[in-house]
Enzyme design. Structure first.
Site, PDB file in Angstrom:
ATOM      1  N   ASP A  32      -2.692   1.083   5.053  1.00  0.00           N
ATOM      2  CA  ASP A  32      -2.826  -0.340   5.851  1.00  0.00           C
ATOM      3  C   ASP A  32      -3.825  -0.161   6.068  1.00  0.00           C
ATOM      4  OD1 ASP A  32       0.131  -0.866   5.693  1.00  0.00           O
ATOM      5  OD2 ASP A  32       0.255  -0.140   8.341  1.00  0.00           O
ATOM      6  N   GLU A  33      -4.876   0.640   5.779  1.00  0.00           N
ATOM      7  CA  GLU A  33      -6.753   0.027   6.651  1.00  0.00           C
ATOM      8  C   GLU A  33      -7.020  -0.488   4.865  1.00  0.00           C
ATOM      9  OE1 GLU A  33      -7.601   3.960   8.887  1.00  0.00           O
ATOM     10  OE2 GLU A  33      -5.891   3.323   9.467  1.00  0.00           O
TER      11      GLU A  33
END
EC number: 3.5.1.10
Length: 289
Positions: free
Chosen positions: A229-230
């Site tokens: 999620d980055e």
């Protein structure tokens, strides 16, 4: 070269005279400039350009064009790519239980609002097969059994290779992809996250958002990277909520935002509007394409 729109994406150290050098190159080879979008990151001294060209009067082959452009690109340290607009991208959609993003992408594609070929839907559950059948898209059920994740991913990769997939869309596919899988498709996997990253990562974000009494609900579409999620953020949106919103109403509001955010991110990728640099996505606005 047949009449078509050619798109170049260029990233390089910022220098004086870049616009003149680039546009003169294309003018001298018979291209007409349809649009030229630019951005300078003054903090890092990096220049970005998206230039779209009408090749109607260009008397040059693709191979010759790329060889000659390389002569301009190397001394100026360009990182660049070119798309000739003569081939629709092949897309695979990966899903689990949730249908709203899948429905939305299939409908947009059917209506001609996404310029791609959706070649398959891959899921670790059977639940959404009727939707695939409704839109006449092949559906592959590949469950993730305990201790066999690597085997399942190998089956997915085989399917993607068979259909020469250009873009993978995780339309609420609730599995964490392995590092090996992600590294095979750099900047070619788009994920929708059901919160406004970096807030409320992981599972059950709407319950945690409710617990915090949030006043904004959002969604984030980003390229998948090995850091969960980055990855580079392509698109985000939000909507205001109030204290009387329940986890259920927050989830419904979030689903509507997710549809719009994911569709826009996919469209930007398909239209060659994105340049990634240092985990940041530079997203040029549409120019009527």
């Amino acid at each position: 070269m047949k009449s078509q729109i050619v798109t170049f994406l260029i990233k390089c150290p910022d220098n004086k005279g870049l616009v003149a050098k680039i546009t003169s190159f294309f003018f001298n080879h018979g291209f007409n400039i349809v649009s030229c979008q630019q951005y300078v990151n003054s903090i890092e001294d990096v220049y970005f350009m998206r230039i779209r060209l009408d090749a109607t009067d260009a008397k040059i082959s693709k191979k010759e064009l790329e060889e000659k452009f390389l002569g301009l690109a190397e001394p100026l340290e360009f990182t660049w790519s070119v798309n000739y607009g003569n081939k629709k991208s092949n897309v695979a959609i990966m899903v689990s239980h949730t249908s709203h993003c899948l429905y939305d992408l299939l409908e947009r594609n059917q209506e001609g609002n996404l310029d791609c070929n959706i070649k398959m839907i891959i899921s670790n559950h059977e639940k959404l097969r009727p939707i695939a059948e409704m839109f006449h898209i092949p559906y592959y059920y590949l469950p993730v059994k305990k201790g066999e994740k690597q085997k399942q991913e190998a089956q997915v990769i085989e399917l993607l290779n068979q259909e020469k997939i250009d873009l993978i869309v995780m339309a609420r596919y609730m599995q964490i992809l392995s590092e090996d899988f992600i590294n095979k498709y750099p900047e070619r996997i788009i994920n929708i996250h059901h919160s406004f990253l970096p807030a409320f990562q992981g599972a059950n974000p709407y319950k945690r958002a409710y617990d915090r009494g949030v006043k904004l609900i959002g969604a984030t579409a980003h390229y998948a990277t090995v850091d969960l999620d980055e990855g580079p953020i392509i698109e985000q949106d939000i909507e205001r909520v109030t204290h009387d919103s329940t986890p259920t109403t927050l989830k419904h509001i979030g689903a509507d935002i997710e549809r719009l955010v994911l569709a826009k991110a996919v469209k930007c990728h398909l239209n060659n509007q994105i340049i990634v640099a240092n985990n940041r996505a530079v997203v040029f606005p549409e120019t009527g394409e």
